[in-house]
Enzyme design. Sequence first.
Site, PDB file in Angstrom:
ATOM      1  N   GLN B 209       0.906  -0.942  -0.188  1.00  0.00           N
ATOM      2  CA  GLN B 209       0.065  -0.070  -0.011  1.00  0.00           C
ATOM      3  C   GLN B 209       0.816   1.255  -0.060  1.00  0.00           C
ATOM      4  O   GLN B 209       1.348   1.689   1.051  1.00  0.00           O
ATOM      5  CB  GLN B 209      -0.771   0.033   1.205  1.00  0.00           C
ATOM      6  CG  GLN B 209      -1.618  -1.359   1.332  1.00  0.00           C
ATOM      7  CD  GLN B 209      -2.890  -1.460   0.454  1.00  0.00           C
ATOM      8  OE1 GLN B 209      -3.808  -0.447   0.362  1.00  0.00           O
ATOM      9  NE2 GLN B 209      -2.964  -2.374  -0.571  1.00  0.00           N
ATOM     10  N   GLY B 250     -11.919   3.223   3.489  1.00  0.00           N
ATOM     11  CA  GLY B 250     -10.733   2.278   3.003  1.00  0.00           C
ATOM     12  C   GLY B 250      -9.559   3.109   2.201  1.00  0.00           C
ATOM     13  O   GLY B 250      -9.940   4.134   1.890  1.00  0.00           O
ATOM     14  N   HIS B 251      -8.847   2.221   1.504  1.00  0.00           N
ATOM     15  CA  HIS B 251      -7.906   3.059   0.661  1.00  0.00           C
ATOM     16  C   HIS B 251      -8.303   3.643  -0.516  1.00  0.00           C
ATOM     17  O   HIS B 251      -9.288   3.357  -1.211  1.00  0.00           O
ATOM     18  CB  HIS B 251      -6.679   1.907   0.434  1.00  0.00           C
ATOM     19  CG  HIS B 251      -7.188   0.752  -0.235  1.00  0.00           C
ATOM     20  ND1 HIS B 251      -6.347  -0.488  -0.080  1.00  0.00           N
ATOM     21  CD2 HIS B 251      -8.199   0.420  -0.940  1.00  0.00           C
ATOM     22  CE1 HIS B 251      -6.997  -1.473  -0.771  1.00  0.00           C
ATOM     23  NE2 HIS B 251      -7.903  -0.955  -1.240  1.00  0.00           N
ATOM     24  N   ASN B 252      -7.806   4.778  -0.922  1.00  0.00           N
ATOM     25  CA  ASN B 252      -8.246   5.590  -2.152  1.00  0.00           C
ATOM     26  C   ASN B 252      -9.398   6.375  -1.941  1.00  0.00           C
ATOM     27  O   ASN B 252      -9.942   7.112  -3.034  1.00  0.00           O
ATOM     28  CB  ASN B 252      -8.159   4.737  -3.228  1.00  0.00           C
ATOM     29  CG  ASN B 252      -6.864   4.080  -3.419  1.00  0.00           C
ATOM     30  OD1 ASN B 252      -5.701   4.169  -2.717  1.00  0.00           O
ATOM     31  ND2 ASN B 252      -6.722   3.073  -4.482  1.00  0.00           N
ATOM     32  N   SER B 270     -11.608   3.088  -2.893  1.00  0.00           N
ATOM     33  CA  SER B 270     -11.877   3.569  -4.209  1.00  0.00           C
ATOM     34  C   SER B 270     -13.045   4.448  -4.413  1.00  0.00           C
ATOM     35  O   SER B 270     -13.210   4.957  -5.594  1.00  0.00           O
ATOM     36  CB  SER B 270     -11.370   3.112  -5.179  1.00  0.00           C
ATOM     37  OG  SER B 270      -9.927   2.592  -5.266  1.00  0.00           O
TER      38      SER B 270
END
Lengths: 340, 340, 340
Positions: B209, B250-252, B270
């Site tokens: 990540q 979450g990521h992004n 995302s």
Amino acid sequence: MTDQRFFTAGGPFALKKLAEISQAEIDPSADPESVFTDVAPLAAAGPRDITFLDNKRYVEAFSNSLAGACLVRPNMVPRAPKGMALLVTEEPYHGYARIARAFYGPPPLEPFMAHTASVDETATVSEDCRLEAGSVIGPGAIIGNRCHIGANTVVGPAVTIGDDCSIGPGASIFCCRIGARVITHPGVRIGQDGFGFALGPKGHIKVPQLGRVIIGDDVEIGANTTIDRGTGPDTVIGSGVKIDNLVQIGHNVRLGKGCVVVSLVGISGSTTFGDFVMIGGQAGFAGHLHIGDGAKIAAQSGVMRDIEAGASVGGSPAAPIREWLRGVAILERMAKKKNG
Amino acid sequence: MTDQRFFTAGGPFALKKLAEISQAEIDPSADPESVFTDVAPLAAAGPRDITFLDNKRYVEAFSNSLAGACLVRPNMVPRAPKGMALLVTEEPYHGYARIARAFYGPPPLEPFMAHTASVDETATVSEDCRLEAGSVIGPGAIIGNRCHIGANTVVGPAVTIGDDCSIGPGASIFCCRIGARVITHPGVRIGQDGFGFALGPKGHIKVPQLGRVIIGDDVEIGANTTIDRGTGPDTVIGSGVKIDNLVQIGHNVRLGKGCVVVSLVGISGSTTFGDFVMIGGQAGFAGHLHIGDGAKIAAQSGVMRDIEAGASVGGSPAAPIREWLRGVAILERMAKKKNG
Amino acid sequence: MTDQRFFTAGGPFALKKLAEISQAEIDPSADPESVFTDVAPLAAAGPRDITFLDNKRYVEAFSNSLAGACLVRPNMVPRAPKGMALLVTEEPYHGYARIARAFYGPPPLEPFMAHTASVDETATVSEDCRLEAGSVIGPGAIIGNRCHIGANTVVGPAVTIGDDCSIGPGASIFCCRIGARVITHPGVRIGQDGFGFALGPKGHIKVPQLGRVIIGDDVEIGANTTIDRGTGPDTVIGSGVKIDNLVQIGHNVRLGKGCVVVSLVGISGSTTFGDFVMIGGQAGFAGHLHIGDGAKIAAQSGVMRDIEAGASVGGSPAAPIREWLRGVAILERMAKKKNG
């Protein structure tokens, strides 16, 4: 390009090496000797970066990408911009994962013990471990080789941790045995008392929680996730299980190998899972159920019955996923008619 | 009356000053020179306190209140008890917020560094900061002016924090850039690895990540909330965003300016949001969606598709809110008939 | 048999003593003088262990159990294997709870203050307390007799904690008064600012949170649970309340005596509960509601209206539980027909 203050890239790698790492085929139009220095997302990648296309939503970004190289499925090859070097595979994301790990492997662990760390004299900590500031290791605990214990994390009495584990900061781990290569993220809470009470109209009697938490190898556990210890039987997390952030796992739960549990899931006591069960975010499980191997539980499902191996369910209460979606569609049509 | 052991009131203030602070009009029956010493809730306020009425549920409590002064909407003026000084405004709660801040502004920060704090020699910490016991500042981190770092909180390598931030105790912050005037509550987990795996039937490959978490100005983040860093792109929290406790981001994910996220919400990787999106508690979002400006997401919604700007949705899977409520009503009627 | 590295059993006890402790009757076929050395789960118990049968799912395990003794309901007596000593009671789990507590009472607290603990000179800490490494006690705080403060836990200014409390590691407690015999598990966050903003299209104004958290006696609070302090009124947790992990309790919430709150529940601000309300996992409550005494809220319910005392509700939005289940059944049938 990744932020060099936070991440240090290995490499560079020639395309032929990247093909080998990613187990992909080099497209005939590409030069196997061309060299790449970093990974990057589709939209940000430049001519010396390698990226990947896995989700159809991003085909347009792919066609417009300035990336020097890209991992793609065979059917996407015609959509590539001119001059992009392609690594072709049925599993572009797996390929990308392998390449990203080659560029950004975990940095070697520099052994260290902070002067504010507290290690009980009866604990056994391998000399090649790294114990950050404020970490606390209790009596009789055993920490394996090359482990990283985060700042202000507490490892309780008699806990054992295998080799090559990374235990994030601000966590607490009690009554637990952990395998090798386990990663736990910040703030995890493992091994506290489960929610065990004999309920009554005049008050609730606390039931001693006499089991442990047994965690296999290669497990990853997300930030602020909570895993209660067993009541007498153990709570068991199988090898290769991946658990996201803010998940609650009750006492005596058993997760088989390779299960995946997304964020905010709650699993009540004594429910057991086969191998490779996939659990979507915010799903909930009543207690004392069994969920078979390979079952797929949609996000926000409310599971109140046993689920057969291989089944897919959704809804609350959870039903076979097609039946649930059909019910949703029927109600939607009725609501629209009513409107018309 | 507030508990003086925990809170110290400024003031007192004359009614005319309170009118100015709250941007409200003094009702003609009130004496602008009358003086008030504290804020208090409707039911507990006495003759020297000012309170507010915003929610219709509490009209009766208003009519019976002993408060000396009250912020109210124009249409509530006739319901006031005799002798209560009224400040009249269309936004009583906003007015109350401003007055409460005048009485109870944040106390001035007394610079301090606890002897059990650990600050890496390559970190830059402004001299007017306050670092509580057990706080840990990593190599290369930069902490702005007048920041408060809570006890046992860990700020990781190369993290930057802007001026006038308050980082609560027991937290961990990694791979992150934080703007000015940001408040994070106890136990927040920012910047750990996102849940990134290339899944497979024989095991799951961890994907490095490589992004960061970028947090704007005037953001507030609730207790034990988790925000994962990006995979390569960054996770972005826009200026003025307010996030409640136990939220998973979450990521992004990208949250636009002024979004409000209530407790126990889960946002998958995302998914992006426009400005001023309102998200009710326990709502969940699938990954890779876009939610338009000003959308309103009801509590417990399960959002599986993009949402247009300004739309209101509810239900799981989420539908336009009227359609969802109509479906609920139809099913309710059917269930009642069946009973009859 | 429990893992002796983590738990130390008292005892042994003769069957007649166990009958007295558990308030059960000795089955005539059993020898009151027979002696037992430990508790164990049905499947693992051996001839010197006592176990219990409470859930019908486990009747077969009971019939095959090697346990020396077992607590059972009268109707299960005929299903017992030969030679098993039976303690007969209508409440086998309550009996087990009492027996397990006799074998495994909390170990006596050994007074201790870690050299890395930080206690403000104006705090009052009873000499028989145990303060683990990295614990922090703020100015004016008062800690009662025989309290255990976990490692790296922060007790804020002027907080009071009653006698015989156990405050788990990695937690933070501010603006709070705690009664006697309270257990809080690792990572709890008590007394931070509630989510209070006057919302507006140009930005949100933070509202000072001027109340406290008041916690009664004999309360238990789960790991990583968050309880915000009141806005002016207090947030109140009644005596005997049991709260599971990862629960969010908003400002001004009042829980009556003996309420039980399962994991991942979210309660919005100013909602109040009578006594002995049972709340299933992942249920959510809108703000400003009242839930009557003894109400039962099913898991994943979305409660948007007041609930009468004694009522049972389920679904989202929550409805009387029979009505909800009937609606679910109707939709299920329609979906199946459509299929046929």
